[in-house]
Design an enzyme around this catalytic site. Sequence first.
Site, PDB file in Angstrom:
ATOM      1  N   THR A  70      16.437 -19.291 -58.903  1.00 57.42           N
ATOM      2  CA  THR A  70      16.441 -19.072 -57.447  1.00 57.42           C
ATOM      3  C   THR A  70      17.425 -17.961 -57.080  1.00 57.42           C
ATOM      4  O   THR A  70      18.552 -17.950 -57.590  1.00 57.42           O
ATOM      5  CB  THR A  70      16.829 -20.394 -56.737  1.00 57.42           C
ATOM      6  OG1 THR A  70      15.847 -21.356 -57.070  1.00 57.42           O
ATOM      7  CG2 THR A  70      16.924 -20.231 -55.237  1.00 57.42           C
ATOM      8  N   HIS A 125       8.669  -5.477 -54.240  1.00 59.71           N
ATOM      9  CA  HIS A 125       8.155  -6.842 -54.454  1.00 59.71           C
ATOM     10  C   HIS A 125       7.022  -7.137 -53.471  1.00 59.71           C
ATOM     11  O   HIS A 125       6.873  -6.457 -52.458  1.00 59.71           O
ATOM     12  CB  HIS A 125       9.263  -7.878 -54.248  1.00 59.71           C
ATOM     13  CG  HIS A 125      10.233  -7.945 -55.400  1.00 59.71           C
ATOM     14  ND1 HIS A 125      11.307  -7.104 -55.512  1.00 59.71           N
ATOM     15  CD2 HIS A 125      10.255  -8.751 -56.501  1.00 59.71           C
ATOM     16  CE1 HIS A 125      11.968  -7.391 -56.626  1.00 59.71           C
ATOM     17  NE2 HIS A 125      11.347  -8.381 -57.245  1.00 59.71           N
ATOM     18  N   HIS A 126       6.313  -8.217 -53.775  1.00 53.65           N
ATOM     19  CA  HIS A 126       5.225  -8.724 -52.936  1.00 53.65           C
ATOM     20  C   HIS A 126       5.703  -9.020 -51.508  1.00 53.65           C
ATOM     21  O   HIS A 126       6.890  -9.303 -51.292  1.00 53.65           O
ATOM     22  CB  HIS A 126       4.637  -9.996 -53.574  1.00 53.65           C
ATOM     23  CG  HIS A 126       5.677 -11.049 -53.845  1.00 53.65           C
ATOM     24  ND1 HIS A 126       5.952 -12.054 -52.954  1.00 53.65           N
ATOM     25  CD2 HIS A 126       6.535 -11.227 -54.891  1.00 53.65           C
ATOM     26  CE1 HIS A 126       6.913 -12.827 -53.443  1.00 53.65           C
ATOM     27  NE2 HIS A 126       7.286 -12.346 -54.627  1.00 53.65           N
ATOM     28  N   LYS A 129       7.917 -12.228 -50.413  1.00 55.44           N
ATOM     29  CA  LYS A 129       9.294 -12.456 -50.862  1.00 55.44           C
ATOM     30  C   LYS A 129      10.236 -12.537 -49.666  1.00 55.44           C
ATOM     31  O   LYS A 129      10.207 -11.669 -48.792  1.00 55.44           O
ATOM     32  CB  LYS A 129       9.726 -11.347 -51.832  1.00 55.44           C
ATOM     33  CG  LYS A 129      11.133 -11.569 -52.398  1.00 55.44           C
ATOM     34  CD  LYS A 129      11.418 -10.677 -53.586  1.00 55.44           C
ATOM     35  CE  LYS A 129      12.839 -10.797 -54.089  1.00 55.44           C
ATOM     36  NZ  LYS A 129      13.202 -12.139 -54.568  1.00 55.44           N
TER      37      LYS A 129
HETATM   38  N1  LIG Z   1      15.076 -15.349 -61.669  1.00 54.31           N
HETATM   39  C1  LIG Z   1      13.830 -14.885 -61.824  1.00 54.31           C
HETATM   40  O1  LIG Z   1      13.436 -14.366 -62.903  1.00 54.31           O
HETATM   41  C2  LIG Z   1      12.884 -15.031 -60.688  1.00 54.31           C
HETATM   42  C3  LIG Z   1      13.307 -15.600 -59.530  1.00 54.31           C
HETATM   43  N2  LIG Z   1      12.430 -15.823 -58.501  1.00 54.31           N
HETATM   44  C4  LIG Z   1      12.974 -16.537 -57.366  1.00 54.31           C
HETATM   45  O2  LIG Z   1      12.428 -17.858 -57.369  1.00 54.31           O
HETATM   46  C5  LIG Z   1      12.380 -18.347 -56.032  1.00 54.31           C
HETATM   47  C6  LIG Z   1      10.983 -18.876 -55.719  1.00 54.31           C
HETATM   48  O3  LIG Z   1      10.071 -17.799 -55.701  1.00 54.31           O
HETATM   49  P1  LIG Z   1       8.512 -18.075 -55.384  1.00 54.31           P
HETATM   50  O4  LIG Z   1       7.976 -19.099 -56.315  1.00 54.31           O
HETATM   51  O5  LIG Z   1       7.873 -16.741 -55.292  1.00 54.31           O
HETATM   52  O6  LIG Z   1       8.641 -18.702 -53.918  1.00 54.31           O
HETATM   53  P2  LIG Z   1       7.584 -19.629 -53.134  1.00 54.31           P
HETATM   54  O7  LIG Z   1       7.921 -19.475 -51.686  1.00 54.31           O
HETATM   55  O8  LIG Z   1       6.213 -19.364 -53.610  1.00 54.31           O
HETATM   56  O9  LIG Z   1       7.974 -21.131 -53.602  1.00 54.31           O
HETATM   57  C7  LIG Z   1       9.136 -21.789 -53.172  1.00 54.31           C
HETATM   58  C8  LIG Z   1       9.070 -23.244 -53.616  1.00 54.31           C
HETATM   59  O10 LIG Z   1      10.311 -23.870 -53.243  1.00 54.31           O
HETATM   60  C9  LIG Z   1      10.023 -25.024 -52.458  1.00 54.31           C
HETATM   61  N3  LIG Z   1      11.075 -25.190 -51.446  1.00 54.31           N
HETATM   62  C10 LIG Z   1      11.553 -24.238 -50.595  1.00 54.31           C
HETATM   63  N4  LIG Z   1      12.479 -24.791 -49.754  1.00 54.31           N
HETATM   64  C11 LIG Z   1      12.567 -26.092 -50.105  1.00 54.31           C
HETATM   65  C12 LIG Z   1      13.331 -27.191 -49.612  1.00 54.31           C
HETATM   66  N5  LIG Z   1      14.212 -27.048 -48.610  1.00 54.31           N
HETATM   67  N6  LIG Z   1      13.166 -28.397 -50.205  1.00 54.31           N
HETATM   68  C13 LIG Z   1      12.289 -28.571 -51.232  1.00 54.31           C
HETATM   69  N7  LIG Z   1      11.552 -27.575 -51.732  1.00 54.31           N
HETATM   70  C14 LIG Z   1      11.674 -26.350 -51.174  1.00 54.31           C
HETATM   71  C15 LIG Z   1       8.661 -24.754 -51.810  1.00 54.31           C
HETATM   72  O11 LIG Z   1       8.025 -25.986 -51.429  1.00 54.31           O
HETATM   73  C16 LIG Z   1       7.940 -24.036 -52.958  1.00 54.31           C
HETATM   74  O12 LIG Z   1       7.447 -25.021 -53.853  1.00 54.31           O
HETATM   75  C17 LIG Z   1      12.847 -17.198 -55.139  1.00 54.31           C
HETATM   76  O13 LIG Z   1      14.229 -17.364 -54.881  1.00 54.31           O
HETATM   77  C18 LIG Z   1      12.615 -15.965 -56.013  1.00 54.31           C
HETATM   78  O14 LIG Z   1      13.411 -14.888 -55.672  1.00 54.31           O
HETATM   79  C19 LIG Z   1      11.127 -15.483 -58.593  1.00 54.31           C
HETATM   80  C20 LIG Z   1      10.635 -14.889 -59.725  1.00 54.31           C
HETATM   81  C21 LIG Z   1      11.489 -14.611 -60.866  1.00 54.31           C
HETATM   82  O1  LIG Z   2      10.832 -13.246 -55.711  1.00 45.91           O
HETATM   83  C1  LIG Z   2      10.344 -12.698 -56.721  1.00 45.91           C
HETATM   84  O2  LIG Z   2       9.117 -12.613 -56.889  1.00 45.91           O
HETATM   85  C2  LIG Z   2      11.275 -12.172 -57.734  1.00 45.91           C
HETATM   86  N1  LIG Z   2      12.540 -12.411 -57.580  1.00 45.91           N
HETATM   87  C3  LIG Z   2      13.589 -12.034 -58.463  1.00 45.91           C
HETATM   88  C4  LIG Z   2      14.547 -11.102 -57.759  1.00 45.91           C
HETATM   89  O3  LIG Z   2      14.844 -11.323 -56.577  1.00 45.91           O
HETATM   90  O4  LIG Z   2      15.052 -10.172 -58.391  1.00 45.91           O
HETATM   91  C5  LIG Z   2      13.113 -11.555 -59.801  1.00 45.91           C
HETATM   92  C6  LIG Z   2      11.794 -10.826 -59.797  1.00 45.91           C
HETATM   93  O5  LIG Z   2      11.997  -9.489 -59.486  1.00 45.91           O
HETATM   94  C7  LIG Z   2      10.735 -11.480 -58.932  1.00 45.91           C
END
Ligand SMILES: NC(=O)C1=CN([C@@H]2O[C@H](COP(=O)(O)OP(=O)(O)OC[C@H]3O[C@@H](n4cnc5c(N)ncnc54)[C@H](O)[C@@H]3O)[C@@H](O)[C@H]2O)C=CC1
Ligand SMILES: O=C(O)C1=N[C@H](C(=O)O)C[C@H](O)C1
Length: 216
Positions: A70, A125-126, A129
Site C-alpha cells: 500500500t 499510471h491508470h 490511481k
Molecule cells: N507496492 C507495489 O508494488 C504496488 C502498490 N500498489 C498500491 O496498492 C494499493 C491498492 O491498489 P489497487 O488494487 O489498484 O487499488 P483498488 O482501489 O483497486 O483496491 C483497493 C482495495 O482496498 C480496499 N479498501 C480500501 N479502503 C478500505 C478500508 N477502509 N477498509 C477495508 N478495505 C479497504 C478496497 O475495498 C479494495 O479491495 C494502492 O495503494 C496502490 O498504490 C499497487 C500496485 C503495486
Molecule cells: O497504484 C498503482 O497501480 C501502483 N502503485 C505503486 C506506486 O504508487 O508506485 C506501484 C506501481 O507503480 C503501481
Amino acid sequence: MRYGLVGSSGRMGHEIKEVFSAHELVLEVDESGIFRRGEPNVFVDFSNRSVLATTLQLCSQYGAGLVIGTTALAEEDMKAIKELSNHVPVVQSYNFSTGINILKILLRESASLFEGMDVEIIETHHNKKKDVPSGTAIILKEALGREVPVHSLRIGGVPGDHTIFFANEGEVLQISHHAISRRVFAIGALRAAEFCVSAKNGFYSFEEVLRWTQKR
Ligand SMILES: NC(=O)C1=CN([C@@H]2O[C@H](COP(=O)(O)OP(=O)(O)OC[C@H]3O[C@@H](n4cnc5c(N)ncnc54)[C@H](O)[C@@H]3O)[C@@H](O)[C@H]2O)C=CC1
Ligand SMILES: O=C(O)C1=N[C@H](C(=O)O)C[C@H](O)C1
C-alpha cells in the site's frame, strides 16, 4: 501458505489471488468487511492506509507476517508497521517489481555522478490511481538522495511507468521502467510472502527478498 488478503476486491487483490493460486486464501478484508475461513500465517496488504490499523491488529492476533505494498503511507503509519516488525517479519515496499528495485540500487550507487545535472521524474499510471505522486517516485528520489521535481500523469489503464531524466547543457540521459502488467507486482508479493513465512522477525525491504531469492 495460508494467507490473508487486505484489499481483496481491488485491482491488485484480483492479481494476487491468481498469482497465489497454489496457496490457501483463508481471510479477506475489503470495504465490505472481514471474511474469515481460517488462520493465516502471512498477510498481504495492497489497499489503503485507512485500513492499516485493522491489518496490524490482524497480524498481531494471528502472529502472522506482513507483506505491504500500500502506498501513500504517513510517517506515523511507517512507525506502526516498524513496531509490528518487532513481533513478526514484515516486508514493506512501494514497488514489488524486480526492475524498480534494481534501479534503486543503481541510483544509490551512482548518485554522486549526477551532481550538477538537472534531474526530473515523470510517472504515469491508470486514471483510477488515488495517490500523487506514486510511491515509486518517492523511493526513487530517496535513492537519488535529493529532492527532484516529479510530474504525474493519470491516464487510461497504464499499470505503472517511471522515467528519470538527467540533463546537462549538451546531453539528456533517461532511464525508464515500464510495468507490462500489474502481475509483476503480484509475483513480487508472492516472493515476499514466501520469504516472510521463513524469516526472523524484523523489517525488510524487497531488495532483501530479491537477494534471498537469488541464494535459494
Ligand atoms: N507496492 C507495489 O508494488 C504496488 C502498490 N500498489 C498500491 O496498492 C494499493 C491498492 O491498489 P489497487 O488494487 O489498484 O487499488 P483498488 O482501489 O483497486 O483496491 C483497493 C482495495 O482496498 C480496499 N479498501 C480500501 N479502503 C478500505 C478500508 N477502509 N477498509 C477495508 N478495505 C479497504 C478496497 O475495498 C479494495 O479491495 C494502492 O495503494 C496502490 O498504490 C499497487 C500496485 C503495486
Ligand atoms: O497504484 C498503482 O497501480 C501502483 N502503485 C505503486 C506506486 O504508487 O508506485 C506501484 C506501481 O507503480 C503501481
